[in-house]
Design a protein around this motif. Structure first.
Motif, PDB file in Angstrom:
ATOM      1  N   ASN A 116       0.819  -1.215   0.000  1.00  0.00           N
ATOM      2  CA  ASN A 116       0.000   0.000   0.000  1.00  0.00           C
ATOM      3  C   ASN A 116       0.850   1.262   0.000  1.00  0.00           C
ATOM      4  N   ILE A 119       1.814   1.735  -3.536  1.00  0.00           N
ATOM      5  CA  ILE A 119       0.679   2.239  -4.323  1.00  0.00           C
ATOM      6  C   ILE A 119       0.506   3.731  -4.111  1.00  0.00           C
ATOM      7  N   TRP A 145     -10.416  -0.560   0.071  1.00  0.00           N
ATOM      8  CA  TRP A 145      -9.141  -0.722  -0.630  1.00  0.00           C
ATOM      9  C   TRP A 145      -9.352  -0.749  -2.142  1.00  0.00           C
ATOM     10  N   CYS A 149      -7.673   1.843  -4.830  1.00  0.00           N
ATOM     11  CA  CYS A 149      -6.897   1.449  -6.009  1.00  0.00           C
ATOM     12  C   CYS A 149      -7.486   2.062  -7.279  1.00  0.00           C
ATOM     13  N   VAL A 154      -4.855   2.005 -10.227  1.00  0.00           N
ATOM     14  CA  VAL A 154      -4.101   0.766 -10.094  1.00  0.00           C
ATOM     15  C   VAL A 154      -4.972  -0.379 -10.605  1.00  0.00           C
ATOM     16  N   LEU A 156      -6.236  -4.119 -10.957  1.00  0.00           N
ATOM     17  CA  LEU A 156      -6.304  -5.289 -10.095  1.00  0.00           C
ATOM     18  C   LEU A 156      -6.593  -6.522 -10.943  1.00  0.00           C
TER      19      LEU A 156
END
Length: 604
Positions: A116, A119, A145, A149, A154, A156
């Motif tokens: 994290n 990130i 979370w 993201c 980000v 996934l």
């Protein structure tokens, strides 16, 4: 990896002098994990291939398993195959956790925190995991979370979940992800409830729950109790149990923990993992545990520096509220309590008076302060090598405020040579405690005691001490059982606190009565034979504080300011000579100090 069980004999040693053979028990003889995973590992030489995007793996083992379980490896293989099949990813590294993600577990997820942080820093742009519940098994945090993201852009990727559900901000995707996260949390909570219930019954029945075996015992055969519950009880270890019995006897005889460690290594062959002797902290931890009297421990919190707990509060209780006896006791309860009090008394004595270290006695410990910041001065030892190769050690009291509290705390830290300061303060003491002063102070205190006698204070102190002794006797007698033991210990602690306060009041009311000398001649006669502790106590009775200025060019008598206790009155005149000190008690000053003295001041 080692296949040894806990406490297993690790060979035999033959004494070269006597020819005696003794077993060597490797301590701690714990089986360790075959693989230790770092929180983050970057793949060496990994570069982003043309037409692909960088991605990082997150792998987690749900809880600590026995060696041989390869969940981390299986997750890595599945994710690598999936990403290679898609053909648009380059794996740059991996974050690994061997921990729990449930709400009831004690977590220390270093890999998760590192991921994290990367990130948030923009270093990780895509994360791949085996399933969503590998990231978090708390629904609210899992949804939060995913949203975080998405805000950080980000990507996934999951081996078991749909990428559209994880990376789409639609209401339907959020609903599906939320339901999956909630189901994972419900599953974890259900398992936790069953496990906690099973462990509670295991403790109540006196069975060993698994994991690290306590020192002195080993696993016995599986048994069935009167209620039909099955489990393994602890039995006495053939070597460690006898070593524990010997340690209890040695403590009650006044032997140190260091002596116990030496005997354990010489007689029982018990050593640390590196072959050296056991640490004193480990031995003390074994001895103060209620397991020594056969009690079953349950839910003992992990050690925290500076936090002291009462281990009797974490003894498992049966249905009647009595302590559960789960293994053979090393000693009876009164003997164990006497041993614990002996160990605590030693710790208190060490904390109350600083022990000298090195070759210097540090006479002024606790009295000398920095004249700039007001903080205490601490002993400092430095070694200097001369041209001829000889080593000269120098000792000094110096301010460490900047080192302890940060640069700039003390503008001009004070430093004074220890020998010069101690000689000067000793001279001050002999010049200050004259026969006239002692007689005057005794007369004034007799008048104060006549006006406000301390007899009532002494009587109250005697009554409080008697109450404390009575409670301790009840503790040894076994009158209090179960949860009442904690109540009794609280009562003893309260009475001891009252005793300490009354002793402090009496000590303040009778300052001069505590002096071991009645006249100046008596002081000169007793001083050479006094121990370091006795000299320190005498100085603490007379001196309230010693301030040292930071001007190193001035002689010691101009830099050191001694303040006597107010009850003793101020000094009649500045004390800068030693005409009242016996000559055999005066140590010569170093030549450098004598050279700096003005011609008008004769050197001593």
């Amino acid at each position: 990896m080692t296949d040894m069980a806990d406490g297993q004999v690790d060979g035999v040693v033959v004494d070269g002098a006597t020819g005696a053979r003794r077993p060597v028990v490797r301590r701690p003889g714990r089986a360790t994990r075959a693989v230790t995973y770092p929180a983050f590992r970057s793949y060496d030489g990994a570069t982003v291939r043309p037409g692909t995007r960088p991605i990082w793996l997150y792998l987690r083992l749900s809880r600590y398993h026995r060696d041989g379980w390869d969940a981390i490896e299986r997750q890595r293989i599945d994710l690598t195959r999936k990403l290679d099949a898609e053909g648009c990813w380059t794996i740059m590294g991996e974050y690994v956790d061997n921990d729990s993600a449930s709400a009831s577990a004690a977590r220390n997820r270093k890999g998760w925190h590192a991921l994290n942080a990367a990130i948030d820093a923009g270093q990780v742009t895509a994360v791949a995991f085996w399933k969503l519940d590998r990231t978090n098994r708390i629904a609210a945090r899992c949804i939060e979370w995913i949203a975080h993201c998405q805000a950080q852009r980000v990507m996934l990727v999951s081996h078991q979940d749909s990428s559209d559900e994880l990376n789409t901000a639609t209401a339907g995707a959020k609903l599906v992800s939320g339901i999956k996260a909630l189901l994972a949390e419900v599953e974890t909570d259900t398992m936790s409830e069953r496990q906690r219930s099973a462990k509670r019954h295991t403790a109540e029945a006196g069975f060993h729950h698994g994991g690290m075996l306590p020192f002195g015992w080993m696993s016995g055969p599986r048994e069935v109790d009167e209620l039909g519950r099955r489990g393994v009880r602890l039995v006495a270890h053939p070597v460690e149990f006898a070593a524990s019995e010997a340690a209890v006897a040695m403590v009650l005889e006044g032997k140190s923990l260091s002596d116990i460690a030496d005997r354990w290594r010489a007689e029982f062959g018990i050593t640390a993992a590196d072959g050296g002797r056991m640490s004193q902290a480990s031995i003390r931890r074994f001895l103060v545990s209620p397991r020594m009297i056969g009690y079953r421990m349950r839910q003992v919190p992990e050690h925290q520096r500076g936090v002291k707990i009462n281990l009797l509060d974490y003894v498992a209780l049966d249905a009647n509220g009595d302590p559960v006896i789960s293994q053979p006791p090393v000693c009876d309860r009164p003997t164990w309590l006497r041993m614990v009090r002996e160990l605590e008394a030693r710790s208190t004595a060490k904390a109350a008076t600083r022990q000298p270290w090195g070759a210097h006695g540090w006479l002024l410990t606790g009295l000398v302060h920095c004249g700039t910041c007001g903080g205490r001065l601490y002993g400092h030892e430095a070694a200097h090598r001369r041209v001829d190769g000889t080593v000269v050690r120098r000792y000094a009291y110096q301010c460490q405020a900047n080192r302890r509290h940060g640069a700039g705390t003390c503008a001009q830290p004070a430093r004074v040579p220890a020998e010069q300061a101690e000689v000067f303060v000793t001279g001050w003491l002999f010049a200050f405690l004259t026969d006239d002063r002692l007689a005057k102070v005794r007369a004034e205190q007799a008048a104060r005691q006549a006006a406000t006698p301390t007899g009532s204070l002494l009587a109250e102190l005697d009554e409080t001490r008697a109450e404390r002794d009575t409670l301790i006797a009840q503790q040894d007698g076994g009158t209090y059982k179960g949860k009442m033991v904690a109540v009794l210990l609280g009562m003893i602690a309260d009475v001891q606190e009252r005793v300490d306060k009354l002793e402090a009041q009496l000590d303040t009311a009778t300052v001069i009565e505590g002096l071991p000398v009645a006249s100046h001649a008596d002081l000169a006669r007793q001083w050479p034979d006094m121990t370091l502790a006795q000299r320190r106590r005498l100085l603490a009775r007379v001196i309230d504080r010693i301030d040292v200025t930071a001007d190193h060019q001035l002689p010691v008598e101009d830099r050191v300011c001694v303040r006597p206790h107010p009850q003793l009155g101020p000094a009649d005149r500045p004390i800068d000579d030693r005409d009242q000190i016996p000559g055999h008690l005066i140590r010569q000053r170093p030549a450098a100090t004598a050279a700096r003295r003005p011609a008008s001041q004769p050197a001593t």
